[in-house]
Every structure is written in C-alpha cells, then in structure tokens.
Scaffold this active site. Structure first.
Site, PDB file in Angstrom:
ATOM      1  N   GLY A   1     -12.085  -1.613   4.060  1.00 35.98           N
ATOM      2  CA  GLY A   1     -11.886  -0.162   4.134  1.00 35.98           C
ATOM      3  C   GLY A   1     -13.160   0.611   3.859  1.00 35.98           C
ATOM      4  N   ASP A   2     -13.131   1.903   4.193  1.00 38.11           N
ATOM      5  CA  ASP A   2     -14.250   2.826   3.960  1.00 38.11           C
ATOM      6  C   ASP A   2     -15.520   2.431   4.703  1.00 38.11           C
ATOM      7  OD1 ASP A   2     -12.601   4.275   2.238  1.00 38.11           O
ATOM      8  OD2 ASP A   2     -13.172   3.040   0.517  1.00 38.11           O
TER       9      ASP A   2
ATOM     10  N   LYS B   1     -15.020   4.515   9.530  1.00 40.54           N
ATOM     11  CA  LYS B   1     -14.183   4.626  10.740  1.00 40.54           C
ATOM     12  C   LYS B   1     -14.054   6.089  11.160  1.00 40.54           C
ATOM     13  CE  LYS B   1     -10.907   2.738   8.381  1.00 40.54           C
ATOM     14  NZ  LYS B   1     -11.646   2.365   7.178  1.00 40.54           N
ATOM     15  N   GLY B   2     -13.879   6.965  10.146  1.00 37.94           N
ATOM     16  CA  GLY B   2     -13.695   8.387  10.430  1.00 37.94           C
ATOM     17  C   GLY B   2     -14.867   8.958  11.206  1.00 37.94           C
ATOM     18  N   LYS B   3     -16.069   8.615  10.779  1.00 35.90           N
ATOM     19  CA  LYS B   3     -17.256   9.104  11.486  1.00 35.90           C
ATOM     20  C   LYS B   3     -17.237   8.619  12.936  1.00 35.90           C
ATOM     21  CE  LYS B   3     -22.015   8.530  12.395  1.00 35.90           C
ATOM     22  NZ  LYS B   3     -23.402   8.390  12.080  1.00 35.90           N
TER      23      LYS B   3
ATOM     24  N   ALA C   1      -5.566   6.552   2.936  1.00 37.85           N
ATOM     25  CA  ALA C   1      -6.833   6.587   3.674  1.00 37.85           C
ATOM     26  C   ALA C   1      -7.611   7.855   3.334  1.00 37.85           C
ATOM     27  CB  ALA C   1      -6.564   6.549   5.172  1.00 37.85           C
ATOM     28  N   GLY C   2      -8.935   7.752   3.427  1.00 35.00           N
ATOM     29  CA  GLY C   2      -9.796   8.920   3.279  1.00 35.00           C
ATOM     30  C   GLY C   2     -10.916   8.769   4.281  1.00 35.00           C
ATOM     31  N   HIS C   3     -10.888   9.583   5.323  1.00 33.64           N
ATOM     32  CA  HIS C   3     -11.875   9.470   6.408  1.00 33.64           C
ATOM     33  C   HIS C   3     -12.755  10.712   6.413  1.00 33.64           C
ATOM     34  CE1 HIS C   3      -8.865   6.652   8.673  1.00 33.64           C
ATOM     35  NE2 HIS C   3      -9.317   6.148   7.550  1.00 33.64           N
ATOM     36  N   THR C   4     -14.035  10.507   6.163  1.00 32.04           N
ATOM     37  CA  THR C   4     -14.960  11.638   6.051  1.00 32.04           C
ATOM     38  C   THR C   4     -15.723  11.841   7.354  1.00 32.04           C
ATOM     39  OG1 THR C   4     -15.282  10.903   3.787  1.00 32.04           O
ATOM     40  CG2 THR C   4     -16.792  12.596   4.575  1.00 32.04           C
TER      41      THR C   4
ATOM     42  N   THR D   1      -3.712   3.161  -4.450  1.00 33.13           N
ATOM     43  CA  THR D   1      -4.171   4.554  -4.475  1.00 33.13           C
ATOM     44  C   THR D   1      -3.105   5.461  -5.112  1.00 33.13           C
ATOM     45  OG1 THR D   1      -3.262   4.931  -2.276  1.00 33.13           O
ATOM     46  CG2 THR D   1      -5.574   4.249  -2.388  1.00 33.13           C
TER      47      THR D   1
ATOM     48  N   ARG E   1      15.243  -0.814   5.595  1.00 30.97           N
ATOM     49  CA  ARG E   1      16.120   0.119   6.322  1.00 30.97           C
ATOM     50  C   ARG E   1      16.636   1.249   5.431  1.00 30.97           C
ATOM     51  NH1 ARG E   1      18.114  -4.649   8.907  1.00 30.97           N
ATOM     52  NH2 ARG E   1      18.102  -5.416   6.793  1.00 30.97           N
TER      53      ARG E   1
ATOM     54  N   GLN F   1      -7.734   1.871   6.697  1.00 27.96           N
ATOM     55  CA  GLN F   1      -7.945   0.706   5.825  1.00 27.96           C
ATOM     56  C   GLN F   1      -8.883  -0.310   6.504  1.00 27.96           C
ATOM     57  OE1 GLN F   1      -4.356   1.972   5.958  1.00 27.96           O
ATOM     58  NE2 GLN F   1      -5.220   3.196   4.329  1.00 27.96           N
TER      59      GLN F   1
ATOM     60  N   ASP G   1     -29.040   2.659   6.593  1.00 33.89           N
ATOM     61  CA  ASP G   1     -30.012   3.457   5.828  1.00 33.89           C
ATOM     62  C   ASP G   1     -29.922   3.202   4.331  1.00 33.89           C
ATOM     63  OD1 ASP G   1     -27.431   4.768   6.447  1.00 33.89           O
ATOM     64  OD2 ASP G   1     -28.134   6.298   5.027  1.00 33.89           O
TER      65      ASP G   1
HETATM   66  P1  GDP Z   1     -13.589   5.449   6.418  1.00 32.37           P
HETATM   67  O1  GDP Z   1     -12.465   5.423   5.429  1.00 32.37           O
HETATM   68  O2  GDP Z   1     -13.797   4.141   7.083  1.00 32.37           O
HETATM   69  O3  GDP Z   1     -13.474   6.572   7.406  1.00 32.37           O
HETATM   70  O4  GDP Z   1     -14.908   5.720   5.563  1.00 32.37           O
HETATM   71  P2  GDP Z   1     -15.092   6.824   4.397  1.00 32.37           P
HETATM   72  O5  GDP Z   1     -15.164   8.164   5.017  1.00 32.37           O
HETATM   73  O6  GDP Z   1     -14.094   6.605   3.318  1.00 32.37           O
HETATM   74  O7  GDP Z   1     -16.475   6.373   3.792  1.00 32.37           O
HETATM   75  C1  GDP Z   1     -17.632   6.357   4.563  1.00 32.37           C
HETATM   76  C2  GDP Z   1     -18.658   7.298   3.928  1.00 32.37           C
HETATM   77  O8  GDP Z   1     -19.921   7.015   4.473  1.00 32.37           O
HETATM   78  C3  GDP Z   1     -18.417   8.770   4.194  1.00 32.37           C
HETATM   79  O9  GDP Z   1     -18.780   9.500   3.061  1.00 32.37           O
HETATM   80  C4  GDP Z   1     -19.349   9.078   5.370  1.00 32.37           C
HETATM   81  O10 GDP Z   1     -19.766  10.432   5.397  1.00 32.37           O
HETATM   82  C5  GDP Z   1     -20.504   8.181   5.062  1.00 32.37           C
HETATM   83  N1  GDP Z   1     -21.253   7.643   6.202  1.00 32.37           N
HETATM   84  C6  GDP Z   1     -20.817   7.319   7.440  1.00 32.37           C
HETATM   85  N2  GDP Z   1     -21.773   6.699   8.143  1.00 32.37           N
HETATM   86  C7  GDP Z   1     -22.856   6.640   7.354  1.00 32.37           C
HETATM   87  C8  GDP Z   1     -24.169   6.088   7.515  1.00 32.37           C
HETATM   88  O11 GDP Z   1     -24.519   5.491   8.525  1.00 32.37           O
HETATM   89  N3  GDP Z   1     -25.027   6.226   6.446  1.00 32.37           N
HETATM   90  C9  GDP Z   1     -24.661   6.845   5.297  1.00 32.37           C
HETATM   91  N4  GDP Z   1     -25.558   6.922   4.320  1.00 32.37           N
HETATM   92  N5  GDP Z   1     -23.427   7.342   5.112  1.00 32.37           N
HETATM   93  C10 GDP Z   1     -22.535   7.226   6.111  1.00 32.37           C
HETATM   94  P1  IMO Z   2      -9.643   3.938   4.444  1.00 34.80           P
HETATM   95  O1  IMO Z   2      -8.799   4.228   5.660  1.00 34.80           O
HETATM   96  C1  IMO Z   2     -10.345   1.437   0.934  1.00 34.80           C
HETATM   97  C2  IMO Z   2      -6.802  -0.224  -1.038  1.00 34.80           C
HETATM   98  C3  IMO Z   2      -6.521   0.291  -2.434  1.00 34.80           C
HETATM   99  C4  IMO Z   2      -5.863  -0.937  -3.042  1.00 34.80           C
HETATM  100  C5  IMO Z   2      -5.053  -1.505  -1.896  1.00 34.80           C
HETATM  101  C6  IMO Z   2      -3.580  -1.116  -1.895  1.00 34.80           C
HETATM  102  O2  IMO Z   2     -10.226   5.142   3.813  1.00 34.80           O
HETATM  103  O3  IMO Z   2     -10.625   2.860   4.729  1.00 34.80           O
HETATM  104  P2  IMO Z   2      -2.293   1.157  -1.373  1.00 34.80           P
HETATM  105  O4  IMO Z   2      -2.374   2.504  -2.013  1.00 34.80           O
HETATM  106  O5  IMO Z   2      -2.584   1.154   0.091  1.00 34.80           O
HETATM  107  O6  IMO Z   2      -0.999   0.449  -1.685  1.00 34.80           O
HETATM  108  O7  IMO Z   2      -3.455   0.289  -2.100  1.00 34.80           O
HETATM  109  O8  IMO Z   2      -5.658  -1.023  -0.714  1.00 34.80           O
HETATM  110  N1  IMO Z   2      -6.925   0.809   0.000  1.00 34.80           N
HETATM  111  C7  IMO Z   2      -8.103   1.206   0.516  1.00 34.80           C
HETATM  112  N2  IMO Z   2      -9.367   0.864   0.204  1.00 34.80           N
HETATM  113  N3  IMO Z   2     -10.112   2.285   1.955  1.00 34.80           N
HETATM  114  C8  IMO Z   2      -8.852   2.635   2.297  1.00 34.80           C
HETATM  115  O9  IMO Z   2      -8.570   3.401   3.376  1.00 34.80           O
HETATM  116  C9  IMO Z   2      -7.774   2.109   1.547  1.00 34.80           C
HETATM  117  N4  IMO Z   2      -6.428   2.241   1.602  1.00 34.80           N
HETATM  118  C10 IMO Z   2      -5.926   1.433   0.666  1.00 34.80           C
HETATM  119  O10 IMO Z   2      -7.702   0.649  -3.096  1.00 34.80           O
HETATM  120  O11 IMO Z   2      -6.843  -1.889  -3.380  1.00 34.80           O
HETATM  121 MG    MG Z   3     -12.106   5.841   3.415  1.00 35.90          MG
END
Ligand code: GDP
Ligand code: IMO
Ligand code: MG
Length: 429
Positions: free
Chosen positions: A12-13, A16-18, A39-42, A128, A142, A222, A331
């Site tokens: 995760g993280d 993907k959002g970017k 999820a948290g997509h920035t 979360t 169900r 995720q 980077d």
């Molecule tokens: P997601 O959950 O997969 O959408 O990812 P998140 O948004 O939770 O975390 C990715 C973080 O990396 C965010 O704060 C983005 O703004 C940042 N980000 C995305 N691409 C890059 C990159 O190439 N370099 C840096 N330094 N930050 C990035």
């Molecule tokens: P994005 O989409 C990173 C992790 C939680 C925990 C496990 C189960 O932003 O990549 P849950 O609340 O889903 O039952 O938690 O999954 N988790 C993530 N870790 N990025 C996420 O989403 C996540 N969504 C759930 O931290 O370990």
């Molecule tokens: Mg995220």
C-alpha cells in the site's frame, strides 16, 4: 480494448493515487474496485493537495466519470465529507457515481473493528480502525446493507432493523454499549438522501464503456500483499487489491482487462503489523521516513521503511499479470551512498525466491541482498530517462531484469509533472 488496471505491488501507499490522476486525464471512466476509507490517495497538482479515501482519484478531470465500484465498502458520512472538501478545492470535478451493489459501513462496524483488534491481543493487525473488516464480514455473512437498499427508505428500515438486532447482541456479548435504532436510522437517512442521486447500477455502465472501446481505468487501493487471499494473512485487509479484484469489484470479466500496471516504491514501506524482511530499523530507515515523509494519510502513523524487496515484486508481477511496473519515489533514495536490494530469501537453510504462504514462515526468512551504487542530486527536476543519474538508471534496469517486468513509468516527485513515461505502449495495451 482500452482498459487499464492500476494496483499496488507492495503493502500500500505506493502512490497509486498520483498515477491514477496522471493517467486519468486520458480516461473516460475511472472505477475503483476495492476497499473503503482505509485507503488514502494523495494527489498534488497546481499547488493543491487532494486527499482521496473513497472517491476515485480520476475525478479531478472534469470529463471523467468516477465510479465507486461494487467491490467497495462505503462510509456515507466519510464520503460526504470528502465530496464537500474536494468540491471546495475544485468545483469542476468529473461525474461521481456509486454502485448500488457497494456496501455501506455503519458505526457498529467501527465499534467491532476496535473490539476485534482488542481480542487479537499481541497479534493485532494494526487496522485503520475504519470498520473495514467488519463491513466485509457482513457482506460475506449476508448481513451487509448495500447502497441500493440504503437509498430506499422502507428497504433501509427493514434491513437495518434485522441487522442491528443481531449486531447489538454481538456488541452485548463483548460488554460494549449497543446502538440505538432510531438515532442511527435518522442520522443515516439524511446521508442516504444526499447520496441517492449518485447511486446507479454502475456495472452496466462500465461494461458498456469497455464494449464501446472507451478508455476505462480500474483504480486499485491497498496493495498486493494486503490481499485477503494472496497477501500476508492474517496481516491483510479484507478485500482484493490484486488485479483480479478489478473484475470482482466492478462486474467485468477477465477478458475485459487489457493492461495491468503495478505501482511500487523504489524502496518498501508497510503500515500496521506483519513480517517485513527488508525493514530498516536504523538511521537509513529513519532517513527514508524523514525524507519521504512516510506517515500515513489516514492514521498519521509512521510507516515502517526498508530496502526494495524484489522477491515481493516478482511475486506481485505473477499474482497480478503485470504488463509493467511504475517505480515511484526514486528521488527519496537520492543521497544514500550504497543502496541494497533483496533478490531472494534464506529460509531454513534453503534459498527461495517466493513468499512462503504461511506468514509465520515468512517471519523467519532473511533476505539475500545485492548492493548497488547509490545516487545524489535533486531527481525531481528530471523529465527524461537521460536526465537521471546513471546509477539510478542501473537500479531501474536491475529491477526490470530481476522481475522480468518492464518499467512503464518512473515517478520522481509528488506533482503530476514529476513523471517520466518510459514505455507509453504498456499503458493502455
Ligand atoms: P497511495 O495510497 O498508493 O495512493 O499512496 P499515498 O498517497 O498514500 O502515498 C504516496 C505519497 O507519496 C503521497 O504523499 C504522494 O504525494 C507522494 N508521492 C507520489 N509520488 C512521489 C514521488 O515520486 N516522489 C515523492 N517524493 N513523493 C511522491
Ligand atoms: P492505500 O490505498 C497502506 C493496512 C492497515 C493494516 C491492514 C488492515 O492508501 O494504499 P484495515 O483497516 O484495512 O482492516 O487494515 O491493512 N492498510 C493499508 N496500508 N495503505 C493502505 O491503503 C491501506 N489500507 C489498509 O494499515 O495493516
Ligand atoms: Mg495511501
């Protein structure tokens, strides 16, 4: 066919959002297929930072239809807050639609999430705490209430009475306070009134868009190793973040998928509990967390950081049928003299290059590393592969060689513009 699935290739993280935002400009439809507001997509663009939890990140493009798919679980309150916040930042959004088959998350799901974590004691998952697990449990049992029922007052009342009577018995068993029907029904009916116009049978719409050769982007949440079946169970989420989940969570069949991109960081992070063989609990791990600002969007927790694990990526390539990789955050590693990459594991005297299915075995592996020359300088200014330091290019070549998966895109900064498209032909197939 012009269909593309974007999945997380790690835990995760991965950014993907970017990527969904970058490629969403080319898409007619962006449909998210799994998860909820765990999820948290920035997305960072035009000096503004958008944080998406339920709304597909593709909504920032006014011509796009952004769909909350049937595989998702939706907290109505969270969704309305997110919608209001996003509209305040950018009034001209794409069209939002919600699948009538998506499930609704209620406050009792959150209460049960906390109680279940407590019951796990030392083996807690570190969820979360958004009620995601209990909401998916209800779906499977169900006892779930779907969006299509939620927005019809009589149906909602009938289903909520049935489900809440059962949930309250469960809560009583835990010694927890119970949830009062009238207050819950009244509060959530207001949310239902606001969400009603968005709810449709989106599956038909997605299918028709695919058939009409429109560009359809399936947005994952995720990561592969948080997948309920393919991940590091029980340290997983309760849905299917792998590419197969794109079919399950939107109503299309496997032959509707053309291309699959797996997003991975140039290193590895993980939030919550569970084995992480390449984790760095030293100053390099601290350097990555600080420089990369590796703190969760949803919970603010510091992410665990470590070296890139190619065993993980090889397995992700296999599990998702990846067409290509998107390597992000290259980077962040800039300034480290020697970088390491795990290529295989030692497990009980043997060398293996897969993740053992039993998580307790996975906890015992120790990584075998290749050491490579690091790189320096501000990569965020690079716009072509030739602009990258030669050691960074060698790092990318090594990833391709080992995973036997071509790199399609490289991300060298959070902004939409800080993106190098290496192989455009891999994107829409
Ligand atoms: P997601 O959950 O997969 O959408 O990812 P998140 O948004 O939770 O975390 C990715 C973080 O990396 C965010 O704060 C983005 O703004 C940042 N980000 C995305 N691409 C890059 C990159 O190439 N370099 C840096 N330094 N930050 C990035
Ligand atoms: P994005 O989409 C990173 C992790 C939680 C925990 C496990 C189960 O932003 O990549 P849950 O609340 O889903 O039952 O938690 O999954 N988790 C993530 N870790 N990025 C996420 O989403 C996540 N969504 C759930 O931290 O370990
Ligand atoms: Mg995220």
């Amino acid at each position: 066919m012009s269909t593309l699935v974007i999945v997380g290739a790690q835990w995760g993280d991965e950014a993907k959002g970017k990527l969904v935002d970058v490629l969403g400009s080319q898409a007619d439809v962006v449909v998210r297929f799994a998860g909820g507001n765990n999820a948290g997509h920035t997305v960072i663009t035009g000096g503004k930072t958008f944080k998406f939890q339920l709304i597909p990140a593709g909504i920032l493009h006014p011509g796009t239809t952004a769909i909350i798919g049937s595989g998702m679980v939706v907290c109505p309150k969270g969704l309305l807050e997110e919608l209001d916040r996003t509209l305040a930042q950018k009034p001209d959004l794409g069209t939002l639609l919600i699948s009538s088959a998506a499930h609704v998350v209620f406050p009792y799901h959150r209460m049960l999430d906390a109680l279940e974590e407590e019951a796990r004691g030392a083996n807690k998952i570190g969820t979360t705490s958004r009620g995601i697990g209990p909401a998916y449990q209800d779906k499977v049992a169900r006892f779930g209430i779907r969006m299509g029922e939620f927005i019809k007052p009589e149906l909602f009342e009938m289903r909520l009475r049935e489900v809440l009577a059962y949930k309250n018995r469960l809560l009583q068993m835990f010694g927890s306070p119970t949830v009062e029907f009238d207050a819950l029904y009244e509060e959530y009916s207001k949310y239902a009134d606001r969400l009603r116009p968005f709810v449709v049978d989106t599956e038909v719409l997605v299918y028709k868009a695919v058939e009409a050769d429109k560009k359809v982007l399936f947005e994952g949440a995720q990561g592969t190793f948080l997948d309920l079946d393919s991940g590091t169970y029980p340290y997983v989420t309760s849905s299917h973040p792998v590419s197969g989940g794109a079919c399950l969570g939107t109503g299309v069949g496997p032959r509707a998928i053309q291309s699959v991109l797996g997003v991975c960081k140039a290193y590895t992070t993980r939030v919550g509990s569970g084995p992480f063989p390449t984790e760095l609990e030293d100053e390099i791990g601290e350097f990555i967390r600080d420089k990369g600002q590796e703190y969760g969007t949803v919970t603010g927790r510091g992410r665990r950081c470590g070296w890139l694990d190619l065993v993980v990526l090889k397995q992700a390539s296999r599990l998702n049928s990846l067409s290509g990789l998107v390597v992000t955050r290259l980077d962040v590693l800039s300034g480290i003299e020697k970088v390491k990459v795990a290529t295989s594991y030692d497990f009980e005297g043997e060398q293996i290059d897969h993740i053992p299915a039993n998580v307790w075995d996975f906890a015992k592996v120790s990584p075998h590393y290749e050491e490579m020359e690091g790189w320096d300088g501000d990569l965020q200014k690079c716009r072509t592969m030739d602009d990258l330091p030669s050691s960074a290019r060698r790092y990318l070549d090594f990833i391709e060689d080992q995973t036997r998966t071509p790199v399609a895109i490289v991300s060298i900064g959070p902004d939409r513009d800080e993106t190098i498209v290496v192989r455009p032909q891999l994107i829409w197939g």
